[in-house]
Design an enzyme around this catalytic site. Structure first.
Site, PDB file in Angstrom:
ATOM      1  N   HIS A  85     -47.009  11.741 -44.597  1.00 57.00           N
ATOM      2  CA  HIS A  85     -47.345  10.368 -44.965  1.00 57.00           C
ATOM      3  C   HIS A  85     -48.841  10.273 -45.238  1.00 57.00           C
ATOM      4  O   HIS A  85     -49.651  10.656 -44.395  1.00 57.00           O
ATOM      5  CB  HIS A  85     -46.942   9.468 -43.792  1.00 57.00           C
ATOM      6  CG  HIS A  85     -47.097   8.010 -44.016  1.00 57.00           C
ATOM      7  ND1 HIS A  85     -46.119   7.233 -44.621  1.00 57.00           N
ATOM      8  CD2 HIS A  85     -48.097   7.159 -43.694  1.00 57.00           C
ATOM      9  CE1 HIS A  85     -46.523   5.983 -44.663  1.00 57.00           C
ATOM     10  NE2 HIS A  85     -47.728   5.903 -44.107  1.00 57.00           N
ATOM     11  N   MET A 118     -55.900   3.613 -48.906  1.00 50.76           N
ATOM     12  CA  MET A 118     -56.495   2.294 -48.615  1.00 50.76           C
ATOM     13  C   MET A 118     -57.706   2.067 -49.513  1.00 50.76           C
ATOM     14  O   MET A 118     -58.486   2.995 -49.752  1.00 50.76           O
ATOM     15  CB  MET A 118     -56.932   2.232 -47.157  1.00 50.76           C
ATOM     16  CG  MET A 118     -55.822   2.557 -46.168  1.00 50.76           C
ATOM     17  SD  MET A 118     -56.391   2.302 -44.484  1.00 50.76           S
ATOM     18  CE  MET A 118     -54.990   2.957 -43.559  1.00 50.76           C
ATOM     19  N   GLY A 166     -53.621   4.412 -34.689  1.00 52.02           N
ATOM     20  CA  GLY A 166     -53.830   4.234 -33.257  1.00 52.02           C
ATOM     21  C   GLY A 166     -53.712   2.818 -32.736  1.00 52.02           C
ATOM     22  O   GLY A 166     -54.218   2.509 -31.665  1.00 52.02           O
ATOM     23  N   ASP A 181     -51.861   7.683 -46.219  1.00 50.03           N
ATOM     24  CA  ASP A 181     -52.240   6.274 -46.268  1.00 50.03           C
ATOM     25  C   ASP A 181     -53.381   6.074 -47.252  1.00 50.03           C
ATOM     26  O   ASP A 181     -54.497   6.543 -47.031  1.00 50.03           O
ATOM     27  CB  ASP A 181     -52.665   5.815 -44.872  1.00 50.03           C
ATOM     28  CG  ASP A 181     -51.478   5.732 -43.943  1.00 50.03           C
ATOM     29  OD1 ASP A 181     -50.540   4.976 -44.271  1.00 50.03           O
ATOM     30  OD2 ASP A 181     -51.474   6.429 -42.921  1.00 50.03           O
ATOM     31  N   HIS A 214     -48.350   5.919 -49.181  1.00 54.24           N
ATOM     32  CA  HIS A 214     -48.243   4.509 -48.799  1.00 54.24           C
ATOM     33  C   HIS A 214     -49.472   3.805 -49.374  1.00 54.24           C
ATOM     34  O   HIS A 214     -50.573   3.960 -48.857  1.00 54.24           O
ATOM     35  CB  HIS A 214     -48.189   4.453 -47.255  1.00 54.24           C
ATOM     36  CG  HIS A 214     -48.280   3.093 -46.667  1.00 54.24           C
ATOM     37  ND1 HIS A 214     -48.528   2.890 -45.327  1.00 54.24           N
ATOM     38  CD2 HIS A 214     -48.138   1.856 -47.207  1.00 54.24           C
ATOM     39  CE1 HIS A 214     -48.549   1.599 -45.071  1.00 54.24           C
ATOM     40  NE2 HIS A 214     -48.332   0.946 -46.187  1.00 54.24           N
ATOM     41  N   GLY A 228     -54.143  -0.690 -41.956  1.00 53.67           N
ATOM     42  CA  GLY A 228     -55.584  -0.482 -42.073  1.00 53.67           C
ATOM     43  C   GLY A 228     -56.117   0.614 -41.173  1.00 53.67           C
ATOM     44  O   GLY A 228     -57.074   1.282 -41.528  1.00 53.67           O
ATOM     45  N   PHE A 229     -55.481   0.794 -40.023  1.00 54.00           N
ATOM     46  CA  PHE A 229     -56.023   1.756 -39.065  1.00 54.00           C
ATOM     47  C   PHE A 229     -54.905   2.464 -38.304  1.00 54.00           C
ATOM     48  O   PHE A 229     -53.841   1.892 -38.090  1.00 54.00           O
ATOM     49  CB  PHE A 229     -56.940   1.039 -38.058  1.00 54.00           C
ATOM     50  CG  PHE A 229     -58.063   0.305 -38.726  1.00 54.00           C
ATOM     51  CD1 PHE A 229     -59.225   0.973 -39.110  1.00 54.00           C
ATOM     52  CD2 PHE A 229     -57.937  -1.046 -39.030  1.00 54.00           C
ATOM     53  CE1 PHE A 229     -60.248   0.304 -39.772  1.00 54.00           C
ATOM     54  CE2 PHE A 229     -58.958  -1.733 -39.694  1.00 54.00           C
ATOM     55  CZ  PHE A 229     -60.111  -1.045 -40.056  1.00 54.00           C
ATOM     56  N   SER A 274     -48.608  11.069 -40.149  1.00 54.33           N
ATOM     57  CA  SER A 274     -49.586  10.375 -40.994  1.00 54.33           C
ATOM     58  C   SER A 274     -50.927  11.093 -40.932  1.00 54.33           C
ATOM     59  O   SER A 274     -51.569  11.149 -39.877  1.00 54.33           O
ATOM     60  CB  SER A 274     -49.751   8.925 -40.525  1.00 54.33           C
ATOM     61  OG  SER A 274     -50.903   8.385 -41.141  1.00 54.33           O
ATOM     62  N   ASP A 300     -43.651   2.171 -39.610  1.00 55.92           N
ATOM     63  CA  ASP A 300     -45.003   2.741 -39.632  1.00 55.92           C
ATOM     64  C   ASP A 300     -45.943   1.958 -38.721  1.00 55.92           C
ATOM     65  O   ASP A 300     -46.214   0.778 -38.977  1.00 55.92           O
ATOM     66  CB  ASP A 300     -45.503   2.684 -41.087  1.00 55.92           C
ATOM     67  CG  ASP A 300     -46.871   3.332 -41.278  1.00 55.92           C
ATOM     68  OD1 ASP A 300     -47.404   3.902 -40.318  1.00 55.92           O
ATOM     69  OD2 ASP A 300     -47.382   3.255 -42.416  1.00 55.92           O
ATOM     70  N   GLY A 301     -46.444   2.641 -37.691  1.00 56.29           N
ATOM     71  CA  GLY A 301     -47.501   2.066 -36.873  1.00 56.29           C
ATOM     72  C   GLY A 301     -47.171   1.999 -35.396  1.00 56.29           C
ATOM     73  O   GLY A 301     -46.178   1.391 -34.987  1.00 56.29           O
ATOM     74  N   MET A 318     -43.817  -2.412 -41.696  1.00 54.51           N
ATOM     75  CA  MET A 318     -45.024  -2.158 -40.905  1.00 54.51           C
ATOM     76  C   MET A 318     -44.811  -2.689 -39.491  1.00 54.51           C
ATOM     77  O   MET A 318     -44.355  -3.818 -39.298  1.00 54.51           O
ATOM     78  CB  MET A 318     -46.246  -2.854 -41.521  1.00 54.51           C
ATOM     79  CG  MET A 318     -46.710  -2.291 -42.848  1.00 54.51           C
ATOM     80  SD  MET A 318     -47.034  -0.517 -42.843  1.00 54.51           S
ATOM     81  CE  MET A 318     -48.330  -0.380 -41.591  1.00 54.51           C
ATOM     82  N   MET A 331     -51.866   1.041 -49.894  1.00 61.79           N
ATOM     83  CA  MET A 331     -52.375  -0.231 -49.361  1.00 61.79           C
ATOM     84  C   MET A 331     -53.548  -0.635 -50.242  1.00 61.79           C
ATOM     85  O   MET A 331     -54.718  -0.624 -49.831  1.00 61.79           O
ATOM     86  CB  MET A 331     -52.816  -0.038 -47.903  1.00 61.79           C
ATOM     87  CG  MET A 331     -51.632   0.066 -46.949  1.00 61.79           C
ATOM     88  SD  MET A 331     -52.062   0.842 -45.382  1.00 61.79           S
ATOM     89  CE  MET A 331     -51.870   2.563 -45.841  1.00 61.79           C
TER      90      MET A 331
HETATM   91  C1  DX5 Z   1     -51.698   2.063 -40.819  1.00 57.88           C
HETATM   92  C2  DX5 Z   1     -51.055   3.207 -41.506  1.00 57.88           C
HETATM   93  C3  DX5 Z   1     -50.261   4.103 -40.645  1.00 57.88           C
HETATM   94  C4  DX5 Z   1     -51.016   4.786 -39.547  1.00 57.88           C
HETATM   95  C5  DX5 Z   1     -50.038   5.078 -38.462  1.00 57.88           C
HETATM   96  O1  DX5 Z   1     -52.237   1.219 -41.777  1.00 57.88           O
HETATM   97  O2  DX5 Z   1     -50.182   2.738 -42.526  1.00 57.88           O
HETATM   98  O3  DX5 Z   1     -49.547   5.061 -41.418  1.00 57.88           O
HETATM   99  O4  DX5 Z   1     -51.622   5.976 -39.945  1.00 57.88           O
HETATM  100  O5  DX5 Z   1     -50.719   5.663 -37.417  1.00 57.88           O
HETATM  101  P1  DX5 Z   1     -50.320   5.443 -35.895  1.00 57.88           P
HETATM  102  O6  DX5 Z   1     -49.025   6.173 -35.678  1.00 57.88           O
HETATM  103  O7  DX5 Z   1     -51.466   6.055 -35.173  1.00 57.88           O
HETATM  104  O8  DX5 Z   1     -50.185   3.968 -35.650  1.00 57.88           O
HETATM  105 ZN    ZN Z   2     -48.844   4.211 -43.524  1.00 57.01          ZN
END
Ligand code: DX5
Ligand code: ZN
Length: 220
Positions: A35, A39, A147, A37, A68, A144-145, A10, A177-178, A139, A70
């Site tokens: 991937h 947002m 880590g 993201d 992806h 949203g974030f 990602s 994912d996540g 998910m 969002m």
């Molecule tokens: C969160 C994202 C993820 C995120 C995953 O909203 O959809 O794709 O980047 O990152 P890690 O692997 O750090 O949780």
């Molecule tokens: Zn994602």
């Protein structure tokens, strides 16, 4: 294990100041797709990349780009992302008033259509979407974030969904994912995931190719 497990770094966790070099490390390091993201600051409390960024990444790698979305009203932007070079586009079921129509829109544009579920969204949405989607994204954190910590109940959701898809004779892959890293990736795969998104665990120390290799080793 006969299923081919795909790893999708990602770019949310990438060092954007070194984007070309980091994307190259993903490509050379054996990533299967990238991937991205997307947002909007409305569906999720963060703002990231638009189509121009996707087009930039498109020029840096031959890997398929997995966008992806969002964002609210994703149907308004799908075409722009496909034109920018996304071959995979997923939309959250929570954002779609007409999910079937939106998945069809993605397919008609020639991309793979994914349906995404938040951590507590009933799996029935995935059961219904499966006939119109090319993949389901579960998910394992609140979107949203990067880590964040993996939500453990996701493992049971992956198992239930894989079992249900198998009983229906549907071979479409489950993406997760996540919060996935070397400590839990094998659990996620064993539960039935075939596409593994990983951000922090791939990018945080900058040793991207090595981290992808470590994920593969942990998968076994
Ligand atoms: C969160 C994202 C993820 C995120 C995953 O909203 O959809 O794709 O980047 O990152 P890690 O692997 O750090 O949780
Ligand atoms: Zn994602």
């Amino acid at each position: 294990m006969s299923r081919r497990i795909r790893i999708a770094p990602s770019l949310l966790s990438a060092d954007i100041a070194q984007l070309a070099e980091q994307v190259e490390q993903c490509t050379e390091g054996g990533a299967d797709l990238l991937h991205l993201d997307i947002m909007d600051g409305r569906f999720v409390p963060n703002i990231t990349f638009g189509p121009a960024f996707v087009a930039t990444v498109r020029r840096l790698t031959p890997l398929p780009l997995d966008c992806h979305l969002m964002i609210v009203e994703p149907e308004r932007y799908i075409q722009s992302f496909v034109e920018a070079g996304a071959q995979w586009v997923s939309v959250h079921v929570e954002t779609c008033m007409h999910l079937h129509r939106t998945l069809e829109q993605i397919r008609l544009l020639g991309a793979q259509a994914g349906a995404v579920l938040n951590p507590l969204t009933p799996l029935e949405f995935a059961f219904e979407a499966a006939s119109a989607a090319d993949y389901i994204l579960l998910m394992s954190v609140n979107p949203g974030f990067g880590g964040q910590r993996f939500i453990p109940q996701t493992l049971h959701r992956i198992e239930r969904l894989r079992k249900w898809l198998d009983t229906q004779g549907l071979s479409i892959p489950i993406e997760v994912d996540g919060g996935i890293g070397i400590d839990n990736v094998s659990d996620v795969v064993r539960a039935g995931a075939e596409i593994i998104v990983s951000g922090a665990a791939v990018f945080d120390d900058g040793a991207i190719a090595k981290n992808i290799a470590r994920l593969r080793t942990a998968i076994g």
